[in-house]
Design a protein around this motif. Structure first.
Motif, mmCIF file in Angstrom:
data_model
loop_
_atom_site.group_PDB
_atom_site.id
_atom_site.type_symbol
_atom_site.label_atom_id
_atom_site.label_comp_id
_atom_site.label_asym_id
_atom_site.label_seq_id
_atom_site.Cartn_x
_atom_site.Cartn_y
_atom_site.Cartn_z
ATOM 1 N N LEU A 262 36.393 11.288 -27.491
ATOM 2 C CA LEU A 262 36.562 10.500 -26.505
ATOM 3 C C LEU A 262 37.794 10.337 -25.511
ATOM 4 O O LEU A 262 37.486 10.530 -24.427
ATOM 5 C CB LEU A 262 36.381 8.819 -27.017
ATOM 6 C CG LEU A 262 34.810 8.371 -27.526
ATOM 7 C CD1 LEU A 262 35.177 6.788 -28.104
ATOM 8 C CD2 LEU A 262 33.942 8.604 -26.419
ATOM 9 N N SER A 266 37.838 11.499 -21.752
ATOM 10 C CA SER A 266 38.607 10.996 -20.830
ATOM 11 C C SER A 266 39.620 11.512 -19.921
ATOM 12 O O SER A 266 39.377 11.540 -18.526
ATOM 13 C CB SER A 266 39.212 9.606 -21.658
ATOM 14 O OG SER A 266 38.326 8.863 -22.233
ATOM 15 N N VAL A 298 43.049 5.496 -18.744
ATOM 16 C CA VAL A 298 41.641 5.808 -19.058
ATOM 17 C C VAL A 298 41.739 6.841 -20.293
ATOM 18 O O VAL A 298 40.902 7.064 -20.980
ATOM 19 C CB VAL A 298 41.226 6.841 -17.635
ATOM 20 C CG1 VAL A 298 40.046 7.682 -18.146
ATOM 21 C CG2 VAL A 298 40.970 5.773 -16.805
ATOM 22 N N CYS A 302 41.634 3.450 -23.140
ATOM 23 C CA CYS A 302 40.258 3.247 -23.287
ATOM 24 C C CYS A 302 39.641 3.838 -24.497
ATOM 25 O O CYS A 302 38.538 2.984 -24.968
ATOM 26 C CB CYS A 302 39.374 3.766 -21.916
ATOM 27 S SG CYS A 302 39.708 2.986 -20.356
ATOM 28 N N PRO A 303 39.840 4.993 -24.731
ATOM 29 C CA PRO A 303 39.424 5.667 -26.179
ATOM 30 C C PRO A 303 39.456 4.808 -27.351
ATOM 31 O O PRO A 303 38.750 4.435 -28.114
ATOM 32 C CB PRO A 303 39.921 6.638 -26.292
ATOM 33 C CG PRO A 303 40.051 7.218 -24.774
ATOM 34 C CD PRO A 303 40.602 5.899 -24.131
ATOM 35 N N ILE A 306 37.706 1.623 -27.162
ATOM 36 C CA ILE A 306 35.809 1.756 -27.574
ATOM 37 C C ILE A 306 35.824 2.029 -29.036
ATOM 38 O O ILE A 306 34.691 1.489 -29.695
ATOM 39 C CB ILE A 306 35.360 3.181 -26.741
ATOM 40 C CG1 ILE A 306 35.338 2.812 -25.360
ATOM 41 C CG2 ILE A 306 34.017 3.271 -27.334
ATOM 42 C CD1 ILE A 306 35.112 3.931 -24.259
ATOM 43 N N SER A 310 33.724 -0.651 -31.351
ATOM 44 C CA SER A 310 32.512 -0.428 -32.165
ATOM 45 C C SER A 310 32.614 -0.307 -33.684
ATOM 46 O O SER A 310 31.880 -0.756 -34.366
ATOM 47 C CB SER A 310 32.351 1.233 -31.867
ATOM 48 O OG SER A 310 33.253 1.974 -32.081
ATOM 49 N N ALA A 341 28.127 4.350 -29.251
ATOM 50 C CA ALA A 341 29.674 4.144 -28.781
ATOM 51 C C ALA A 341 30.285 5.499 -28.730
ATOM 52 O O ALA A 341 31.463 5.535 -27.996
ATOM 53 C CB ALA A 341 30.301 3.283 -29.891
ATOM 54 N N PRO A 345 29.483 6.423 -23.375
ATOM 55 C CA PRO A 345 30.707 7.019 -22.665
ATOM 56 C C PRO A 345 30.847 8.355 -22.349
ATOM 57 O O PRO A 345 30.938 8.838 -20.961
ATOM 58 C CB PRO A 345 31.908 6.695 -23.585
ATOM 59 C CG PRO A 345 31.503 5.763 -24.545
ATOM 60 C CD PRO A 345 30.068 5.935 -24.750
ATOM 61 N N THR A 348 28.313 9.021 -19.561
ATOM 62 C CA THR A 348 28.846 8.422 -18.082
ATOM 63 C C THR A 348 29.950 9.566 -17.780
ATOM 64 O O THR A 348 29.786 10.070 -16.364
ATOM 65 C CB THR A 348 29.485 7.182 -18.287
ATOM 66 O OG1 THR A 348 28.638 6.367 -19.075
ATOM 67 C CG2 THR A 348 29.954 6.888 -17.056
ATOM 68 N N VAL A 349 30.687 10.095 -18.314
ATOM 69 C CA VAL A 349 31.721 11.014 -17.936
ATOM 70 C C VAL A 349 30.965 12.434 -17.384
ATOM 71 O O VAL A 349 31.399 12.918 -16.509
ATOM 72 C CB VAL A 349 32.577 11.417 -19.348
ATOM 73 C CG1 VAL A 349 33.707 12.525 -18.901
ATOM 74 C CG2 VAL A 349 33.618 10.117 -19.490
#
Length: 429
Positions: A262, A266, A298, A302-303, A306, A310, A341, A345, A348-349
């Protein structure tokens, strides 16, 4: 007893208890003396007897057919036990059906037996069925003597040449492939070495290549991508044999891989957004402090959030966060399982990065047509260079991984499997 979840007990103990329970039921059924009883029917047990030469019985919607000359066939179907047994088959965590069927034959002298079982299909999102029996010696599932006869959208028909406890395991697609495993191990090993060399080179030439803010942004993102990919690949190699790892280390490995991958994506997002910003807002460049602040949130915060959320969610809902058989996140069905989870993400990336790549290519094409004069060859070469460089850096090759989840088992899924394995294992090179 079977209606309970058996929570709070170590998973290996649950596997041992469920196997012992199955063996005890089989032994009890085998020793039952049949007089005029037609069997037993309860919430979790359905027992039927057959004394005729052509036995065709149904237990909990599972059809069973067998021809014999003499003896009594005893068939029992057990519900709510399959999810407690060890459902790892050929190194892959499988989705069990709800029932296991045990067949015994007493007072029979036939040299060979043949049995056909018709299981209703329960897991519509899982496409590949495997006909198996429970090997009491190995405490594991085996397919020896059992073959898949037919299957359709509603039923799976199995044929076996022996009697024991049978069931059907379902996989999303093709299960562990030795050749793909070799490619993965070799590719990851080469990638780890390449990443180490890259980081050493970056360390040696850092002061010479970060003389401008744009260079600093680009190399900061590249170094972070390389570091997290190196850590993720190392964890992946370290957990390549989950059966030899303790549950604690398996959990640690899963959390690390989840976090590092992740974080890598990111930083890919940070790099793509920075690149698009520089192309669109040429006269309003990013300030160093702004980029480092946003990228740190980010790329690092964020990772962690997440992964932490989760894990806490799975603990709170008493759902498994990881699979001890694979040391990776769990997939049950669409939007069901801790793997989402990671998938949501990353998806989305990847979509954002594909958009960024399109913007870069369009800008390149536009800038290569000054005063209406076009050099097609140079434009094509420039586009190819951009695609070759940005595809691995932006993680676009992971699209093949998403395709593997969507496609049914077949040629296209095999192509995606090999493409995903080869491209992502050797992408650093």
């Amino acid at each position: 007893m079977l209606n309970k979840t058996w929570n709070g007990v170590n998973q290996s103990i649950v596997h041992s208890m469920s196997s012992s329970y199955l063996q005890s039921v089989e032994g009890l059924v085998k020793n039952i003396k049949v007089n005029r009883s037609n069997g037993l029917d309860s919430d979790n047990l359905d027992l039927k007897f057959c004394t005729s030469s052509n036995c065709n019985v149904t237990v909990f919607d599972v059809g069973m057919n067998m021809n014999k000359t003499t003896g009594i066939m005893k068939t029992i179907c057990i519900k709510n036990l399959m999810d407690k047994l060890k459902n790892n088959y050929r190194g892959t965590q499988m989705k069990p059906t709800s029932s296991v069927v045990s067949v015994t034959l007493t007072a029979n002298n036939d040299s060979t037996v043949g049995i056909e079982l018709n299981f209703p299909k329960e897991n519509q999102s899982y496409e590949k069925p495997f006909c198996v029996f429970w090997n009491t010696t190995l405490q594991d599932w085996s397919d020896k003597g059992c073959t898949l006869k037919t299957r359709d959208g509603n039923h799976t028909v199995c044929q076996c040449d022996h009697l024991t406890a049978f069931s059907v395991l379902m996989a999303k697609g093709a299960i562990s492939n030795d050749f793909l495993d070799i490619i993965t191990s070799v590719g990851l090993g080469v990638s780890v070495c390449s990443l180490l060399i890259f980081l050493i080179v970056e360390f040696l030439v850092w002061s010479a290549v970060v003389k401008s803010n744009l260079s600093l942004f680009r190399h900061t993102a590249l170094v972070n991508i390389a570091v997290f990919l190196l850590l993720a690949n190392s964890c992946f190699l370290a957990s390549s044999s989950p059966k030899d790892m303790s549950e604690t280390w398996c959990l640690v490995s899963t959390v690390c891989k989840h976090l590092f991958f992740l974080a890598m994506f990111s930083w890919m997002l940070c790099m793509s957004v920075m690149l698009v910003h520089q192309l669109i807002f040429v006269f309003s460049p990013l300030r160093k402090r702004v980029f480092m602040f946003i990228s740190s949130i980010v790329g690092y915060i964020c990772p962690i959030l997440i992964v932490g959320c989760s894990y806490v969610y799975c603990k709170y809902t008493e759902k498994p966060y990881y699979s001890p058989e694979t040391c990776w996140l769990v997939y049950h069905a669409l939007l069901d399982g801790s793997i989402h989870a990671f998938i949501l993400p990353v998806g989305t990336v990847i979509l954002t990065n594909v958009f960024s790549m399109v913007v870069v290519i369009l800008t390149l094409v536009k800038s290569s047509v000054p005063d209406g004069k076009t050099d097609d060859k140079e434009t094509i070469k420039s586009i190819i260079k951009v695609v070759v460089f940005l595809t691995p850096v932006f993680g676009v090759t992971w699209i093949f991984g998403f395709a593997m989840l969507i496609l049914d088992d077949g040629l296209f899924q095999d192509i995606c499997s090999y493409s995903f394995t080869i491209l992502n294992s050797f992408q650093v090179i």
